[in-house]
Design a protein around this motif. Sequence first.
Motif, PDB file in Angstrom:
ATOM      1  N   TYR A  33      29.097  44.076  70.382  1.00  0.00           N
ATOM      2  CA  TYR A  33      29.911  42.903  70.136  1.00  0.00           C
ATOM      3  C   TYR A  33      31.412  43.174  70.162  1.00  0.00           C
ATOM      4  O   TYR A  33      32.207  42.247  70.308  1.00  0.00           O
ATOM      5  N   MET A  34      31.824  44.415  70.006  1.00  0.00           N
ATOM      6  CA  MET A  34      33.232  44.695  69.759  1.00  0.00           C
ATOM      7  C   MET A  34      34.147  44.263  70.898  1.00  0.00           C
ATOM      8  O   MET A  34      35.231  43.727  70.667  1.00  0.00           O
ATOM      9  N   SER A  35      33.747  44.475  72.150  1.00  0.00           N
ATOM     10  CA  SER A  35      34.615  44.084  73.264  1.00  0.00           C
ATOM     11  C   SER A  35      34.788  42.572  73.304  1.00  0.00           C
ATOM     12  O   SER A  35      35.885  42.070  73.585  1.00  0.00           O
ATOM     13  N   ASN A  36      33.742  41.843  72.983  1.00  0.00           N
ATOM     14  CA  ASN A  36      33.849  40.386  72.942  1.00  0.00           C
ATOM     15  C   ASN A  36      34.696  39.929  71.764  1.00  0.00           C
ATOM     16  O   ASN A  36      35.435  38.947  71.862  1.00  0.00           O
ATOM     17  N   PHE A  37      34.585  40.614  70.638  1.00  0.00           N
ATOM     18  CA  PHE A  37      35.427  40.286  69.494  1.00  0.00           C
ATOM     19  C   PHE A  37      36.903  40.407  69.883  1.00  0.00           C
ATOM     20  O   PHE A  37      37.712  39.538  69.564  1.00  0.00           O
ATOM     21  N   VAL A  38      37.244  41.499  70.537  1.00  0.00           N
ATOM     22  CA  VAL A  38      38.633  41.727  70.950  1.00  0.00           C
ATOM     23  C   VAL A  38      39.085  40.638  71.913  1.00  0.00           C
ATOM     24  O   VAL A  38      40.207  40.109  71.802  1.00  0.00           O
ATOM     25  N   LYS A  39      38.230  40.277  72.847  1.00  0.00           N
ATOM     26  CA  LYS A  39      38.583  39.241  73.829  1.00  0.00           C
ATOM     27  C   LYS A  39      38.838  37.900  73.140  1.00  0.00           C
ATOM     28  O   LYS A  39      39.815  37.207  73.449  1.00  0.00           O
ATOM     29  N   ILE A  40      37.976  37.544  72.201  1.00  0.00           N
ATOM     30  CA  ILE A  40      38.149  36.281  71.472  1.00  0.00           C
ATOM     31  C   ILE A  40      39.450  36.303  70.669  1.00  0.00           C
ATOM     32  O   ILE A  40      40.234  35.350  70.685  1.00  0.00           O
ATOM     33  N   LEU A  41      39.705  37.396  69.974  1.00  0.00           N
ATOM     34  CA  LEU A  41      40.905  37.506  69.158  1.00  0.00           C
ATOM     35  C   LEU A  41      42.177  37.475  70.010  1.00  0.00           C
ATOM     36  O   LEU A  41      43.203  36.925  69.590  1.00  0.00           O
ATOM     37  N   LYS A  42      42.098  38.039  71.195  1.00  0.00           N
ATOM     38  CA  LYS A  42      43.263  38.087  72.083  1.00  0.00           C
ATOM     39  C   LYS A  42      43.502  36.740  72.759  1.00  0.00           C
ATOM     40  O   LYS A  42      44.632  36.241  72.802  1.00  0.00           O
ATOM     41  N   LYS A  44      46.161  42.325  64.547  1.00  0.00           N
ATOM     42  CA  LYS A  44      45.867  43.531  63.758  1.00  0.00           C
ATOM     43  C   LYS A  44      44.390  43.875  63.819  1.00  0.00           C
ATOM     44  O   LYS A  44      44.013  45.051  63.983  1.00  0.00           O
ATOM     45  N   LEU A  45      43.532  42.859  63.711  1.00  0.00           N
ATOM     46  CA  LEU A  45      42.097  43.108  63.742  1.00  0.00           C
ATOM     47  C   LEU A  45      41.661  43.628  65.101  1.00  0.00           C
ATOM     48  O   LEU A  45      40.856  44.569  65.190  1.00  0.00           O
ATOM     49  N   ALA A  46      42.211  43.042  66.173  1.00  0.00           N
ATOM     50  CA  ALA A  46      41.882  43.514  67.518  1.00  0.00           C
ATOM     51  C   ALA A  46      42.327  44.962  67.709  1.00  0.00           C
ATOM     52  O   ALA A  46      41.600  45.774  68.309  1.00  0.00           O
ATOM     53  N   ALA A  47      43.505  45.299  67.194  1.00  0.00           N
ATOM     54  CA  ALA A  47      44.010  46.673  67.319  1.00  0.00           C
ATOM     55  C   ALA A  47      43.108  47.650  66.571  1.00  0.00           C
ATOM     56  O   ALA A  47      42.808  48.745  67.071  1.00  0.00           O
ATOM     57  N   GLU A  48      42.659  47.252  65.379  1.00  0.00           N
ATOM     58  CA  GLU A  48      41.783  48.128  64.601  1.00  0.00           C
ATOM     59  C   GLU A  48      40.436  48.317  65.302  1.00  0.00           C
ATOM     60  O   GLU A  48      39.853  49.411  65.264  1.00  0.00           O
ATOM     61  N   ILE A  49      39.932  47.255  65.923  1.00  0.00           N
ATOM     62  CA  ILE A  49      38.664  47.379  66.658  1.00  0.00           C
ATOM     63  C   ILE A  49      38.820  48.365  67.811  1.00  0.00           C
ATOM     64  O   ILE A  49      37.956  49.222  68.036  1.00  0.00           O
ATOM     65  N   ARG A  50      39.928  48.260  68.542  1.00  0.00           N
ATOM     66  CA  ARG A  50      40.162  49.185  69.661  1.00  0.00           C
ATOM     67  C   ARG A  50      40.243  50.631  69.165  1.00  0.00           C
ATOM     68  O   ARG A  50      39.803  51.557  69.854  1.00  0.00           O
ATOM     69  N   GLU A  51      40.804  50.815  67.971  1.00  0.00           N
ATOM     70  CA  GLU A  51      40.936  52.167  67.414  1.00  0.00           C
ATOM     71  C   GLU A  51      39.647  52.648  66.755  1.00  0.00           C
ATOM     72  O   GLU A  51      39.540  53.825  66.371  1.00  0.00           O
ATOM     73  N   GLY A  52      38.673  51.742  66.598  1.00  0.00           N
ATOM     74  CA  GLY A  52      37.387  52.121  66.019  1.00  0.00           C
ATOM     75  C   GLY A  52      37.363  52.211  64.513  1.00  0.00           C
ATOM     76  O   GLY A  52      36.430  52.777  63.940  1.00  0.00           O
ATOM     77  N   SER A 109      37.971  49.343  62.313  1.00  0.00           N
ATOM     78  CA  SER A 109      37.967  48.025  61.674  1.00  0.00           C
ATOM     79  C   SER A 109      36.913  47.978  60.576  1.00  0.00           C
ATOM     80  O   SER A 109      36.050  48.860  60.475  1.00  0.00           O
ATOM     81  N   LEU A 110      36.976  46.943  59.769  1.00  0.00           N
ATOM     82  CA  LEU A 110      35.979  46.769  58.709  1.00  0.00           C
ATOM     83  C   LEU A 110      34.576  46.642  59.288  1.00  0.00           C
ATOM     84  O   LEU A 110      33.600  47.019  58.651  1.00  0.00           O
ATOM     85  N   PHE A 111      34.476  46.105  60.508  1.00  0.00           N
ATOM     86  CA  PHE A 111      33.168  45.990  61.155  1.00  0.00           C
ATOM     87  C   PHE A 111      32.592  47.362  61.495  1.00  0.00           C
ATOM     88  O   PHE A 111      31.389  47.594  61.388  1.00  0.00           O
ATOM     89  N   GLN A 112      33.465  48.255  61.918  1.00  0.00           N
ATOM     90  CA  GLN A 112      33.009  49.554  62.426  1.00  0.00           C
ATOM     91  C   GLN A 112      32.993  50.658  61.376  1.00  0.00           C
ATOM     92  O   GLN A 112      32.241  51.613  61.490  1.00  0.00           O
ATOM     93  N   LYS A 113      33.849  50.530  60.383  1.00  0.00           N
ATOM     94  CA  LYS A 113      33.977  51.588  59.387  1.00  0.00           C
ATOM     95  C   LYS A 113      33.958  50.981  57.993  1.00  0.00           C
ATOM     96  O   LYS A 113      35.001  50.791  57.358  1.00  0.00           O
TER      97      LYS A 113
END
Length: 391
Positions: free
Chosen positions: A267-276, A15-23, A25-29
């Motif tokens: 950092y976001m692309s790396n966050f997604v990679k780690i989560l995936k 869920k967190l990775a999906a939210e990051i991809r959509e822009g 997430s709590l980190f981004q918004k």
Amino acid sequence: MSKNFKALPAQLSDKLAAEIREGNSLFQKPVKDNGLPAFVKPINPTTGKSYSAMNTLILGMQRHDDPRWMSADAARYAGNWVKKDEKGTMIEFPKTSDIQAIRTADGQRIKDGAGVTQTKTVEFEKPQRSQAFLFNAEQLKDIMPLDEFLAKQNEAQTLSPIERAAKLIEDSKAVIIHGGQEAYYDKQRDAIFLPEMESFENETKYYQAAIHQLAHWTGHESRLKRPMEGKFGSLDYSREEMRAAVAAILIGGDLKIGHNFGQHAAYMSNFVKILKDEPFEITKVSRDAQKIANLLLGNNQKREQKQGAEQQGFKVGDEIAYLDTTYKVLETKNKSVKVEDADGNRKVLQPNYGLHKSLLEAKYNPREREIGEEQENGLVEEQENTHKIGR
């Protein structure tokens, strides 16, 4: 449980990775479209209890404006009811014991003269993961209005969020050097570098940036001793960034100052990679973020002070949330206590009973323990090869 059930940490990572991809997430918004904080610290309104970091993330990501969360049983016991067609949010917690019916040799339940099933507490050798579904106050009927609840919650708070943030930074005794355009932590010098407050849009943004860097500061070998190796942009660097980011969310929610990750794009692309690739890394991230928050907020010290100030015992009328139910104290005699759970089951607990000890702990130290915290000691920390963290 279905064989297709995906473990809760993996669900959270997805869920967190999906939210990051959509822009979004709590980190981004960090602020919602309605102008309110995207993250509100979840609490149990009956006990004032907060939740473990991972459960806090799960609940906070539902984006409710109301911080109150309860199980359906606890809500019903408090006189509230779940609205029709509402769905609960699943959390996970370590279960150290279970209450089981006492049975005869042929498996029949033993009941007392009033027809109430007799029970016993079975202590587990090792904590077992257990799930529960919680409902937000917005999903409940007949609950105290939010404004009224918040007013009562804040009665004893004399400091504003800005003042609390300033005090947190001052109490940390961290070395902060102002000047320049970058905000970062230099681990070699063990110092935080921040632009002057006037360089920020407002005081809140300054303190949000300071708290984020203070989260990195806790990783020093003289404090929490976290691995902080890796060059800027690397996965190892991003692991530390994720820990600091989650910790800043937790702290900002506690202080009610909010959070702002700032330069998140790198950092976001790396966050997604780690989560995936490592979905269970979020468990370690959450655990480390909780340690950071505890250290900076002084939770351990507050807990010790609270325990020292109060007499360790039960009082008639106490309502104690424990595991997936709530126990009400009906009677105390000497050191024994008579309690009733949310289903109406009553029992007398002696001081040497496991449930007696667990309820006493839950009353004076209302927190959720993380499973496996003692299993983290096998990490080998290599010499750090970069000094600036959190740029």
